[in-house]
Enzyme design. Structure first.
Site, short mmCIF file in Angstrom:
data_model
loop_
_atom_site.label_atom_id
_atom_site.label_comp_id
_atom_site.label_asym_id
_atom_site.label_seq_id
_atom_site.Cartn_x
_atom_site.Cartn_y
_atom_site.Cartn_z
N TYR A 1 -5.21 0.94 4.03
CA TYR A 1 -5.97 -0.20 3.57
C TYR A 1 -5.00 -0.93 2.50
O TYR A 1 -5.19 -2.12 2.32
CB TYR A 1 -7.26 0.28 2.72
N GLY A 2 -4.32 -0.35 2.03
CA GLY A 2 -3.35 -0.96 0.89
C GLY A 2 -2.65 -2.26 1.16
O GLY A 2 -2.07 -2.89 0.19
N CYS B 1 -11.02 6.40 -3.22
CA CYS B 1 -9.80 5.50 -2.81
C CYS B 1 -9.71 4.39 -4.07
O CYS B 1 -10.63 3.47 -3.87
CB CYS B 1 -10.11 4.84 -1.65
N ASN B 2 -8.63 4.18 -4.78
CA ASN B 2 -8.54 3.07 -5.53
C ASN B 2 -8.51 1.80 -4.82
O ASN B 2 -9.07 0.76 -5.55
CB ASN B 2 -7.14 3.20 -6.34
N THR B 3 -8.05 1.51 -3.71
CA THR B 3 -7.78 0.23 -3.17
C THR B 3 -9.07 -0.10 -2.56
O THR B 3 -9.50 -1.18 -2.79
CB THR B 3 -7.05 0.32 -1.71
N CYS C 1 -2.98 5.87 -6.48
CA CYS C 1 -3.71 6.14 -5.29
C CYS C 1 -3.86 7.29 -4.92
O CYS C 1 -2.86 8.18 -5.10
CB CYS C 1 -2.68 5.11 -4.45
N HIS D 1 -3.48 9.09 -2.28
CA HIS D 1 -2.43 9.67 -1.57
C HIS D 1 -1.27 10.10 -2.24
O HIS D 1 -0.54 11.07 -1.84
CB HIS D 1 -1.96 8.69 -0.52
N1 DGL Z 1 -5.85 6.13 -1.10
C1 DGL Z 1 -6.01 4.95 -1.18
C2 DGL Z 1 -6.18 4.71 -2.69
O1 DGL Z 1 -6.28 5.42 -3.29
C3 DGL Z 1 -5.14 4.03 -0.40
C4 DGL Z 1 -4.41 4.09 0.80
C5 DGL Z 1 -4.14 3.18 1.74
O2 DGL Z 1 -4.81 3.24 2.72
O3 DGL Z 1 -3.26 2.19 1.76
O4 DGL Z 1 -5.70 3.45 -3.01
#
Ligand code: DGL
Length: 259
Positions: A42-43, A73-75, A182, A184
């Site tokens: 998503y980022g 997910c922060n994004t 994030c 991840h």
């Molecule tokens: N895990 C996601 C976050 O906390 C985003 C990772 C991604 O999809 O770019 O932002």
């Protein structure tokens, strides 16, 4: 009494680290984890797309009868949380980079905030920083999209990861703390430590789960004591492949070990 179901959602495997901690704090809930594997990452996507995918994920969890959703997910939180909260009737808990606890723990020190490019560019993070730091004291910001790719491809070895990190992080800054903004990124704590030494790695996992617990109690939602279950879905399809389930189990354990 039917059990309380809690939905977790992330673009991929990142939120499993948050799920791992929630399962330790609230072992009696039933968990449904939705990884949007068709659309990760998503980022690096546009806001409208992130809102569309987040809506599909939370809509799916709503149809499973969840009492609350954690957007792990922060994004997605940065781009879609307002939309989601307006649309759905149950509590939705988001995640933000832990810049506030980092400022409190290391006043005046050099701090680095890592997140996806979308979170780094997003208004939410800049507002959060302005509220918690003085302008001569702002933390450094860096987008680390490659870590999401590594995580989704199961690449965790320090050599590869440190090789990337040293090209994007200025070690001469002697950061006292790194905010892992994030979900991840928590899987790479060992690489951050190897590269930056005795640095404080701060993420939003505990704060998010504390918030989940207090919101459940404010809404009169009781979590029973008998152990609950966890079901995994990839973009709405149930995960039944034993190899994938075993991998997700390993990630639940890796999240505990690397704390
Ligand atoms: N895990 C996601 C976050 O906390 C985003 C990772 C991604 O999809 O770019 O932002």
């Amino acid at each position: 009494m039917s059990k309380v179901k809690i939905g977790f959602f992330d673009s991929g495997i990142g939120g499993i680290s948050v799920l791992s901690y929630a399962r330790r704090r609230l072992p009696g809930a039933d968990y449904i984890y939705y990884a949007d594997t068709d659309h990760v990452p998503y980022g690096t996507k546009r806001r409208a797309e992130i809102i569309r995918y987040s809506d599909a994920a939370v809509g799916f969890l709503a149809r499973q009868g969840v009492s609350a959703v954690v957007v792990a997910c922060n994004t997605a939180t940065s781009m879609a949380i307002t939309y989601l909260r307006e649309k759905y009737p149950f509590p939705i808990i988001g995640m933000e980079p832990a810049v506030k606890p980092a400022a409190a723990a290391h006043p005046g020190a050099n701090i680095l905030v890592c997140a996806t490019p979308v979170t780094i560019a997003g208004e939410k993070l800049h507002t959060l920083i302005e509220h918690n730091y003085t302008s001569d004291d702002f933390p450094d910001l860096v987008g680390l999209p490659e870590l999401v790719t590594f995580a989704e491809n199961g690449i965790f070895d320090c050599e590869t990861v440190c090789g990337y990190l040293e090209t994007v992080i200025d070690r001469t800054k002697n950061y006292a703390a790194v905010v892992l903004g994030c979900t991840h990124f928590g899987y790479f704590r060992d690489s951050f430590r190897k590269l930056l030494g005795d640095v404080d790695l701060i993420d939003g996992t505990q704060g998010t789960v504390n918030r989940l617990i207090s919101i459940l109690s404010q809404n009169g939602i009781d979590v029973p004591d008998e152990p609950g279950s966890t079901a995994f879905y990839q973009t709405g399809r149930p995960v039944a492949d034993p190899a994938v389930l075993a991998y997700y189990d390993q990630l639940l354990i890796r999240s505990e070990i690397l704390k």
